[in-house]
Design a protein around this motif. Structure first.
Motif, PDB file in Angstrom:
ATOM      1  N   THR A  31      56.023  75.824  56.794  1.00  0.00           N
ATOM      2  CA  THR A  31      56.933  74.406  56.555  1.00  0.00           C
ATOM      3  C   THR A  31      56.999  74.121  55.075  1.00  0.00           C
ATOM      4  O   THR A  31      58.078  73.509  54.480  1.00  0.00           O
ATOM      5  CB  THR A  31      55.730  73.472  57.005  1.00  0.00           C
ATOM      6  OG1 THR A  31      55.614  73.548  58.270  1.00  0.00           O
ATOM      7  CG2 THR A  31      56.209  71.940  56.786  1.00  0.00           C
ATOM      8  N   LEU A  32      55.826  74.792  54.291  1.00  0.00           N
ATOM      9  CA  LEU A  32      56.220  74.572  52.790  1.00  0.00           C
ATOM     10  C   LEU A  32      57.470  75.379  52.311  1.00  0.00           C
ATOM     11  O   LEU A  32      58.253  74.729  51.397  1.00  0.00           O
ATOM     12  CB  LEU A  32      54.974  75.240  51.937  1.00  0.00           C
ATOM     13  CG  LEU A  32      53.555  74.475  52.085  1.00  0.00           C
ATOM     14  CD1 LEU A  32      52.519  75.231  51.270  1.00  0.00           C
ATOM     15  CD2 LEU A  32      53.779  72.913  51.625  1.00  0.00           C
ATOM     16  N   ASP A  33      57.514  76.411  52.827  1.00  0.00           N
ATOM     17  CA  ASP A  33      58.836  77.198  52.529  1.00  0.00           C
ATOM     18  C   ASP A  33      60.119  76.506  53.034  1.00  0.00           C
ATOM     19  O   ASP A  33      61.050  76.343  52.166  1.00  0.00           O
ATOM     20  CB  ASP A  33      58.707  78.635  53.079  1.00  0.00           C
ATOM     21  CG  ASP A  33      58.049  79.598  52.432  1.00  0.00           C
ATOM     22  OD1 ASP A  33      57.777  79.187  51.075  1.00  0.00           O
ATOM     23  OD2 ASP A  33      57.454  80.616  52.699  1.00  0.00           O
ATOM     24  N   LYS A  34      60.048  76.081  54.087  1.00  0.00           N
ATOM     25  CA  LYS A  34      61.284  75.366  54.802  1.00  0.00           C
ATOM     26  C   LYS A  34      61.703  74.183  53.920  1.00  0.00           C
ATOM     27  O   LYS A  34      62.969  74.032  53.828  1.00  0.00           O
ATOM     28  CB  LYS A  34      61.012  74.900  56.043  1.00  0.00           C
ATOM     29  CG  LYS A  34      61.926  74.094  56.763  1.00  0.00           C
ATOM     30  CD  LYS A  34      61.325  73.813  58.213  1.00  0.00           C
ATOM     31  CE  LYS A  34      62.665  72.627  58.764  1.00  0.00           C
ATOM     32  NZ  LYS A  34      62.014  71.771  59.823  1.00  0.00           N
ATOM     33  N   PHE A  35      61.002  73.589  53.188  1.00  0.00           N
ATOM     34  CA  PHE A  35      61.291  72.499  52.472  1.00  0.00           C
ATOM     35  C   PHE A  35      61.238  72.636  50.877  1.00  0.00           C
ATOM     36  O   PHE A  35      61.494  71.745  50.061  1.00  0.00           O
ATOM     37  CB  PHE A  35      60.205  71.315  52.766  1.00  0.00           C
ATOM     38  CG  PHE A  35      60.574  70.456  54.138  1.00  0.00           C
ATOM     39  CD1 PHE A  35      61.682  69.819  54.490  1.00  0.00           C
ATOM     40  CD2 PHE A  35      59.719  70.833  55.237  1.00  0.00           C
ATOM     41  CE1 PHE A  35      61.871  69.377  55.664  1.00  0.00           C
ATOM     42  CE2 PHE A  35      59.959  70.470  56.453  1.00  0.00           C
ATOM     43  CZ  PHE A  35      61.104  69.486  56.704  1.00  0.00           C
ATOM     44  N   GLY A  36      60.965  73.890  50.758  1.00  0.00           N
ATOM     45  CA  GLY A  36      61.186  74.123  49.286  1.00  0.00           C
ATOM     46  C   GLY A  36      60.057  73.637  48.195  1.00  0.00           C
ATOM     47  O   GLY A  36      60.294  73.452  47.045  1.00  0.00           O
ATOM     48  N   MET A  37      59.007  73.408  49.004  1.00  0.00           N
ATOM     49  CA  MET A  37      57.845  72.868  48.241  1.00  0.00           C
ATOM     50  C   MET A  37      57.328  73.914  47.055  1.00  0.00           C
ATOM     51  O   MET A  37      57.157  74.879  47.329  1.00  0.00           O
ATOM     52  CB  MET A  37      56.680  72.356  49.099  1.00  0.00           C
ATOM     53  CG  MET A  37      57.133  71.751  50.279  1.00  0.00           C
ATOM     54  SD  MET A  37      58.305  70.223  49.857  1.00  0.00           S
ATOM     55  CE  MET A  37      56.620  68.974  49.262  1.00  0.00           C
ATOM     56  N   MET A  46      57.918  65.950  68.603  1.00  0.00           N
ATOM     57  CA  MET A  46      57.667  64.496  68.166  1.00  0.00           C
ATOM     58  C   MET A  46      58.054  64.213  66.682  1.00  0.00           C
ATOM     59  O   MET A  46      58.431  63.128  66.368  1.00  0.00           O
ATOM     60  CB  MET A  46      56.208  64.076  68.478  1.00  0.00           C
ATOM     61  CG  MET A  46      55.813  62.733  67.929  1.00  0.00           C
ATOM     62  SD  MET A  46      55.384  61.804  69.371  1.00  0.00           S
ATOM     63  CE  MET A  46      55.843  60.314  68.879  1.00  0.00           C
ATOM     64  N   SER A  47      57.730  65.168  65.855  1.00  0.00           N
ATOM     65  CA  SER A  47      58.141  64.723  64.465  1.00  0.00           C
ATOM     66  C   SER A  47      59.598  65.187  64.214  1.00  0.00           C
ATOM     67  O   SER A  47      60.121  66.139  64.893  1.00  0.00           O
ATOM     68  CB  SER A  47      57.282  65.522  63.512  1.00  0.00           C
ATOM     69  OG  SER A  47      57.789  65.757  62.274  1.00  0.00           O
ATOM     70  N   LEU A  48      60.019  64.732  63.144  1.00  0.00           N
ATOM     71  CA  LEU A  48      61.259  65.060  62.796  1.00  0.00           C
ATOM     72  C   LEU A  48      61.443  66.303  62.043  1.00  0.00           C
ATOM     73  O   LEU A  48      62.383  66.850  61.590  1.00  0.00           O
ATOM     74  CB  LEU A  48      62.092  64.061  62.241  1.00  0.00           C
ATOM     75  CG  LEU A  48      61.926  62.476  62.905  1.00  0.00           C
ATOM     76  CD1 LEU A  48      61.835  61.337  61.944  1.00  0.00           C
ATOM     77  CD2 LEU A  48      63.056  62.349  64.009  1.00  0.00           C
ATOM     78  N   ASN A  49      60.469  66.953  61.368  1.00  0.00           N
ATOM     79  CA  ASN A  49      60.236  67.652  60.127  1.00  0.00           C
ATOM     80  C   ASN A  49      59.621  68.846  60.670  1.00  0.00           C
ATOM     81  O   ASN A  49      59.870  69.903  60.103  1.00  0.00           O
ATOM     82  CB  ASN A  49      59.812  66.850  58.867  1.00  0.00           C
ATOM     83  CG  ASN A  49      60.347  65.587  58.759  1.00  0.00           C
ATOM     84  OD1 ASN A  49      61.676  65.571  58.652  1.00  0.00           O
ATOM     85  ND2 ASN A  49      60.045  64.528  58.627  1.00  0.00           N
ATOM     86  N   TYR A  50      58.441  68.792  61.341  1.00  0.00           N
ATOM     87  CA  TYR A  50      57.852  70.061  61.619  1.00  0.00           C
ATOM     88  C   TYR A  50      57.043  69.857  62.786  1.00  0.00           C
ATOM     89  O   TYR A  50      56.743  68.694  62.967  1.00  0.00           O
ATOM     90  CB  TYR A  50      57.023  70.793  60.537  1.00  0.00           C
ATOM     91  CG  TYR A  50      56.222  69.381  59.803  1.00  0.00           C
ATOM     92  CD1 TYR A  50      54.902  69.097  60.301  1.00  0.00           C
ATOM     93  CD2 TYR A  50      56.663  68.777  58.576  1.00  0.00           C
ATOM     94  CE1 TYR A  50      54.375  67.759  59.699  1.00  0.00           C
ATOM     95  CE2 TYR A  50      56.172  67.767  57.960  1.00  0.00           C
ATOM     96  CZ  TYR A  50      54.747  67.175  58.551  1.00  0.00           C
ATOM     97  OH  TYR A  50      54.328  66.264  57.910  1.00  0.00           O
ATOM     98  N   THR A  51      56.258  71.041  63.405  1.00  0.00           N
ATOM     99  CA  THR A  51      55.488  70.702  64.560  1.00  0.00           C
ATOM    100  C   THR A  51      54.246  71.049  64.419  1.00  0.00           C
ATOM    101  O   THR A  51      53.555  71.882  63.802  1.00  0.00           O
ATOM    102  CB  THR A  51      55.936  71.803  65.410  1.00  0.00           C
ATOM    103  OG1 THR A  51      57.289  71.660  65.890  1.00  0.00           O
ATOM    104  CG2 THR A  51      55.260  71.745  66.875  1.00  0.00           C
TER     105      THR A  51
END
Lengths: 256, 256, 256
Positions: A98-104, B1-6
């Motif tokens: 998730t961190l990678d996906k959003f470029g955090m 359920m989330s729009l962003n990650y699971t």
């Protein structure tokens, strides 16, 4: 120092990017326009933004907002509770993805709501610091879990050794746990003792309430690192740092 | 359920339009742009909007704002104090015409500030339900008027029978009367007893303070109906409902 | 009176520009868009705007915002703490130049954080009234400095004689000093006694908390001058002035 007019003998403020005098702001669900408004007024005074706890799970504008903050050149990270939500579900790898996906580029490691042993927490810090800059948080969100000063110091030291860029002293959005009593009052002896062992620039004090901000500024100075500041309170905080609000007006004058 | 990650094992949330799990938001004078900002972030989580008490009397943007909320497909109604302001002036017909003039599809009937006998209140509910969907409110705004649980049940039941779609348990914007003590603490015995007789989906609990939201979510569950939520608190509330904020983090995990 | 529908027997409200019934709003760092939003909803109800304390020192949008308020025809002034910040640095001439530079037509003279003798304060009022309309503030920001009613009256009278257009009774943003006790409760005897000697239209009461606004409206009436109102609280205040919120609903009805 001011953009608008000159006052003599204003305390010297560090400038961005800075290691001391950091203001960490909590965004708990701003719209894009609200985020732009906040940046217009307070962007120059804001060093880093936390998307509060797991609010990112339910906000529909996440990608656009991250883009906006990136363009403003202000680092952003997900609140520690999101890390904990992944960990407690045994989804650490999903968290990393998730961190990678959003470029955090930053992440928080905390254990305010979960019970993990401290060695394990430090391993998470180590692993994540290979991927991002890690901020770790010490202190429980549970008001009944109070630990002694030597313990705070031990934990902070170990987390810095494990790779934390800064350690955060927990207070929550409300400012009533961790380094604070129920009433919001600072546990002064605790703070004094921590500062004998941990360099002040390594700590970000969560200080959502004005009286708390004043207390830390009077103790540590204009350029103390403060966190969990509401977007609309960044300008007021900046005046408190400079002795330009009633609360610290005389404190800084008397130092001259 | 989330729009962003699971995240696995998130409590199941009902979706709009829903009968349970309603979030009722109070708009006490947003500008059009502020209303748009609120909808951008929290529209998907908002079931119904109340224009707080009689704020509509003094807001210059009423028609445009109603249009905006209509386009977003979220029902809106005037706060009960407006109904009472018409009634106490013997202007019930003017009230009905005002509802028509603005194309209102919902209305609130309350007696928080006026003294009318309950039969009369129920007649207003009946008459108005021919015209709009009625929400009625039980409980006084006067902190000294406290009634016993059996009385709350009786009043709620009668109002549902008279045609109320939902009954609201009074708390005000401040959250310190009705089902709450002066201090904001919930009158727990009262709530427990009400729930033995009135189906939970028929009640909207006014819960403007975070501790109150947490209390009801832990008692009744993720999908409890909550009201008087400030626009900026919808996202935080949604995380509390899902066990993704410190306050309810462990509550939901322990249920698994 | 309302823009939207008619209610009979609403207390009569003065209209702008007015000498009584003034609402003074505190802007502590709004963005331009936020200022526009505030004006859209509450501009018609706002008489004068204070840029809180010395926030103007650190806000990047000062000139544009002053232009915006000027176009809306609402006078603006810098908070008294800015005056004091110049005075304590012996920069009175710089202060006057700053007022000129930004085209200010109002200014506040206060001594909430500095110690100057009252004669000197009155001289500042005199000098500045040649340049701008002066509002002066009585009362210390220091909660331990309490003076007797006769003293308040003496100070207010002298400042009016020296040229103050209005005198402000100090309360701060928090509403817990000056005319208030620590708890925020009004010092009633003090207010009563002041009103025997000073015409009510000469005084602006700082009343940031709702209970304080209610208290002054019930004591003095719909058209009392109130200050330090947050932008989002102007609409709610307007309903309280008109007896259209629970708090004053019965107060005004009983007067008929």
């Amino acid at each position: 120092m001011s953009l608008n007019y000159t006052l003599n003998n204003i305390p010297e403020r560090t400038i961005k990017p800075r290691d001391k005098g950091i203001t960490m702001v909590m965004d708990k669900g701003l719209s894009l326009r609200q985020a732009e408004d906040f940046l217009e007024v307070a962007g120059i005074h804001t060093d880093i933004i936390k998307l509060g706890w797991a609010t990112s799970f339910v906000t529909p504008n996440l990608e656009e907002k991250l883009k906006l903050y990136k363009e403003a050149n202000i680092p952003v990270y997900f609140g520690g509770t999101l890390f904990e939500a992944f960990i407690v579900r045994d989804q650490f790898d999903d968290y990393r993805r998730t961190l990678d996906k959003f470029g955090m580029e930053y992440a928080e490691v905390s254990d305010g709501s979960i019970d993990i042993n401290h060695e394990e927490k430090c391993q998470f810090i180590s692993k994540l610091s290979e991927q991002v800059t890690v901020i770790s948080e010490v202190g429980s969100k549970d008001a009944t879990k109070i630990f002694a000063p030597y313990k705070w110091i031990q934990l902070m030291q170990a987390e810095i050794n494990a790779g934390s860029w800064k350690v955060i002293a927990e207070a929550r959005e409300g400012g009533n746990v961790g380094i604070y009593r129920d009433s919001g009052e600072v546990r002064q002896g605790l703070v004094d003792e921590i500062l004998t062992q941990i360099p002040e620039e390594k700590i970000i004090w969560e200080a959502p309430q004005k009286a708390q901000q004043v207390w830390f500024i009077e103790l540590i100075g204009t350029n103390v690192n403060l966190g969990n500041i509401a977007p609309a309170e960044v300008i007021p905080l900046e005046t408190i740092r400079l002795g330009l609000r009633g609360d610290t007006f005389n404190h800084f004058l008397n130092q001259k």
